[in-house]
Design an enzyme around this catalytic site. Structure first.
Site, PDB file in Angstrom:
ATOM      1  N   ALA B  51      55.010  61.825  80.953  1.00  0.00           N
ATOM      2  CA  ALA B  51      54.084  61.033  80.138  1.00  0.00           C
ATOM      3  C   ALA B  51      53.183  60.117  80.968  1.00  0.00           C
ATOM      4  O   ALA B  51      51.955  60.164  80.814  1.00  0.00           O
ATOM      5  CB  ALA B  51      54.873  60.247  79.079  1.00  0.00           C
ATOM      6  N   ARG B  92      47.935  67.881  74.892  1.00  0.00           N
ATOM      7  CA  ARG B  92      49.357  67.867  74.554  1.00  0.00           C
ATOM      8  C   ARG B  92      49.594  66.737  73.559  1.00  0.00           C
ATOM      9  O   ARG B  92      49.161  65.607  73.770  1.00  0.00           O
ATOM     10  CB  ARG B  92      50.218  67.685  75.825  1.00  0.00           C
ATOM     11  CG  ARG B  92      49.990  68.829  76.830  1.00  0.00           C
ATOM     12  CD  ARG B  92      51.061  68.843  77.913  1.00  0.00           C
ATOM     13  NE  ARG B  92      52.345  69.215  77.346  1.00  0.00           N
ATOM     14  CZ  ARG B  92      53.503  69.064  77.990  1.00  0.00           C
ATOM     15  NH1 ARG B  92      53.532  68.543  79.203  1.00  0.00           N
ATOM     16  NH2 ARG B  92      54.638  69.432  77.414  1.00  0.00           N
ATOM     17  N   GLN B 201      62.362  71.470  85.249  1.00  0.00           N
ATOM     18  CA  GLN B 201      61.891  70.252  85.930  1.00  0.00           C
ATOM     19  C   GLN B 201      63.010  69.563  86.708  1.00  0.00           C
ATOM     20  O   GLN B 201      62.748  68.925  87.729  1.00  0.00           O
ATOM     21  CB  GLN B 201      61.321  69.251  84.904  1.00  0.00           C
ATOM     22  CG  GLN B 201      60.029  69.671  84.241  1.00  0.00           C
ATOM     23  CD  GLN B 201      60.279  70.361  82.911  1.00  0.00           C
ATOM     24  OE1 GLN B 201      61.337  70.952  82.700  1.00  0.00           O
ATOM     25  NE2 GLN B 201      59.307  70.312  82.027  1.00  0.00           N
ATOM     26  N   ASP B 242      58.697  60.292  76.268  1.00  0.00           N
ATOM     27  CA  ASP B 242      57.307  60.698  76.056  1.00  0.00           C
ATOM     28  C   ASP B 242      56.630  59.849  75.001  1.00  0.00           C
ATOM     29  O   ASP B 242      55.409  59.682  75.013  1.00  0.00           O
ATOM     30  CB  ASP B 242      57.241  62.180  75.694  1.00  0.00           C
ATOM     31  CG  ASP B 242      57.544  63.027  76.907  1.00  0.00           C
ATOM     32  OD1 ASP B 242      58.740  63.226  77.204  1.00  0.00           O
ATOM     33  OD2 ASP B 242      56.591  63.434  77.607  1.00  0.00           O
ATOM     34  N   ASN B 252      61.594  62.713  73.753  1.00  0.00           N
ATOM     35  CA  ASN B 252      61.656  63.050  75.175  1.00  0.00           C
ATOM     36  C   ASN B 252      61.933  64.548  75.278  1.00  0.00           C
ATOM     37  O   ASN B 252      62.129  65.235  74.273  1.00  0.00           O
ATOM     38  CB  ASN B 252      62.738  62.208  75.880  1.00  0.00           C
ATOM     39  CG  ASN B 252      62.666  62.317  77.400  1.00  0.00           C
ATOM     40  OD1 ASN B 252      61.598  62.236  77.983  1.00  0.00           O
ATOM     41  ND2 ASN B 252      63.799  62.543  78.053  1.00  0.00           N
ATOM     42  N   LYS B 253      61.963  65.055  76.480  1.00  0.00           N
ATOM     43  CA  LYS B 253      62.153  66.478  76.759  1.00  0.00           C
ATOM     44  C   LYS B 253      63.279  67.070  75.914  1.00  0.00           C
ATOM     45  O   LYS B 253      64.328  66.457  75.741  1.00  0.00           O
ATOM     46  CB  LYS B 253      62.464  66.624  78.245  1.00  0.00           C
ATOM     47  CG  LYS B 253      62.728  68.025  78.746  1.00  0.00           C
ATOM     48  CD  LYS B 253      61.657  69.041  78.404  1.00  0.00           C
ATOM     49  CE  LYS B 253      60.274  68.595  78.813  1.00  0.00           C
ATOM     50  NZ  LYS B 253      59.199  69.410  78.142  1.00  0.00           N
TER      51      LYS B 253
END
Lengths: 354, 354
Positions: B51, B92, B201, B242, B252-253
């Site tokens: 982010a 995004r 990631q 995020d 978040n992810k």
């Protein structure tokens, strides 16, 4: 025996035949193992995996060792069979069906030897026993699957992990056997398959075999399961097992325990489907189940591509243990055991049910 | 500003420079984006992600659009900047820092325009603002990291997910900023990094940057986290964010929510580290956060190899939402907020703390 439109494992003129599950879904290749060592390596290198399928393969491996050694003198023949048992027992430590199948083969051998059978006759008896194990495994899965249908509501959205399917057994599957039976009864289940890192049994194998059977399947990465439970997109979870302890604790593919905890947090039923041969009364509880640690490569590479910097270590426990308290029901070929525990499992094995 | 031994993102003579995170850990390549469209695609295609880093990149993208268009007439220049804002805002949907940075750039532009600045001067002001955002982001991460050290006991075994590190910011990182600060203070943390499917990631980026800094890191597949918590091998979990809603819910992810549920089940603290720019008071709660759904390819392929049979669908939510009740503490550059909620978050942003 099987009506499935592909070959998983069996016996051929040249040895033990195994569908090479490492090559799926790209290529459908059957590997011929011509020696005991080739069978042992095929188990270690995941050509074949899944507790019941490993048991079947080990039995065929003993039969192969007997066939290959049958012209030796009695002492050398006996030594070859001892060595086959030992080598196969050392392939993978967690799945109890491996040891169950080896014990069954050893009992048949002892019986033939006690009768004074010659090597040729012992080898024939061992092949017959191995083929019986393979045949029975598919029948057991069918019974198990149909027993489990009562747990599957219409249009159920079923989350599964790894591959507890026809590819993990000689035919039909355990967790996927329940799905198949529900599908055959017109209950229209749909499946969410965890891809199941690192070996991707869910993406590569579960998706492949359900697609073959026309059962709707959607693949997710393992870390999406909680999100879909949170959003109400999962009705039940069903998995297989590599070993069930006497108290009902379940060793299964790494990631299973996390799903069980998530299922409880979302008030979803968590089912385990396994044949009685997966239950090990000699293991008191989950803490006594040996958890195989595999090497770095499966986690650190994908095909040829490294996904980790050189020198960064990984952990790679291949299994985890789900305490019995998380298991809503255990599905076996003898029927469904709700909230399984020490006593009900012992009663099941004594044949008081089913 | 940064002492880190690699380049993440910045401004160059030819445009916006981005370390291509898709190529890590194999190759360290810097990509030059010479047009607004190239910047927008770099964000969409995950050349840069995280982010705060997305916010920095979007700001640089606006500055680039201004630089490229500054010789146009005033109306065409204004239209080019409007279009840049719109295009970047559509890259995004989940990370709020993108919109925060675009809003800040729009405010600076409006200020310059109100002064009657010519296009050249507006472009210079926008470049200065973008560089300030990049510079401040690294400073904020350092403050945040040092604020979070109080949560990290000696020799803590820290589980993290995705990459909330120097590669997700302009420098130092958020969750990994806390780890770095603890390391600098001699607390000897060790990190367990979830590999974080599908884009890896954790394996590719978190492992790479921690190894560079000499901080011990071990990579696990996402589905191993529960097992390691069960065995007492994790002391705390810390992740980035995020977007944080006004009530403290955290996007978040994908996989973060599952970790939060598992942390609670194992009585482990679950920390979120993020700059105040990640908090969005205009989003009342997690249900209002748009969750990006990405395409099939990242789940279904790895490099060139398909891991799924053709025709099998996937789900691919890129984020999930962790309800505020699961967050033990929120770490920001203004300090640590224990059990964050609507009121304490509003007070934090009003500056009553830190």
């Amino acid at each position: 025996m099987s009506t499935q439109p592909w070959f998983t494992l069996g016996w051929g003129e040249e040895g033990v035949l195994l569908l090479d599950q490492r090559a799926l879904p790209e290529r459908e290749e059957v590997l011929t193992c011509r020696s005991l060592e080739e069978v042992a390596r095929a188990i270690e290198e995941l050509v074949v995996r899944g507790a019941p399928a490993i048991g079947c393969t080990a039995a065929l491996g003993v039969a192969l060792a007997a066939r290959v050694s049958r012209a030796l003198g009695p002492a050398a023949f006996a030594a070859a069979l001892d060595q086959a048992h030992e080598r196969l027992a050392a392939t993978r430590p967690t799945a109890i069906n491996l040891f169950w199948a080896l014990d069954r083969m050893a009992a048949r051998r002892a019986e033939a030897a006690a009768r004074g059978d010659a090597s040729e006759a012992i080898a024939a008896a061992l092949l017959a026993e191995a083929l019986a194990i393979v045949e029975e495994d598919g029948e057991i899965c069918r019974r198990l699957g149909h027993a489990g249908v009562e747990l599957v509501p219409d249009a159920a959205r079923i989350l599964t992990h790894c591959n507890a399917g026809a590819l993990a057994t000689s035919a039909y599957g355990t967790a996927l056997g329940v799905v198949r039976a529900a599908f055959e009864k017109g209950r229209a289940p749909t499946v969410l398959a965890d891809e199941t890192r690192p070996f991707l049994q869910g993406a590569r194998l579960t998706a492949w075999e359900l697609q073959r059977d026309g059962i709707p399947v959607t693949v997710i990465t393992d870390n999406m399961a909680a999100h879909l439970m949170q959003r109400g997109e999962v009705d039940l979870i069903i998995v297989g097992a590599d070993r069930i302890a006497a108290n009902g604790d379940v060793a299964n593919k790494i990631g299973t325990y996390g799903l069980a905890v998530l299922a409880r947090a979302h008030a979803l039923p968590f089912y385990v489907a396994a044949p009685c041969s997966t239950i090990d009364l000699a293991t008191a509880n989950g803490a006594d189940i040996p958890i195989e640690e595999r090497g770095r490569d499966e986690v650190a590479h994908f095909g040829e591509r490294p996904v980790l910097p050189d020198g960064v270590p990984v952990r790679h426990p291949a299994f985890d243990v789900t305490p019995a308290e998380y298991v809503t029901a255990l599905v076996t070929e003898r029927g469904v055991l709700h909230q399984p525990g020490q006593e009900s499992i012992a009663a099941l094995l004594r044949g008081h049910r089913g």
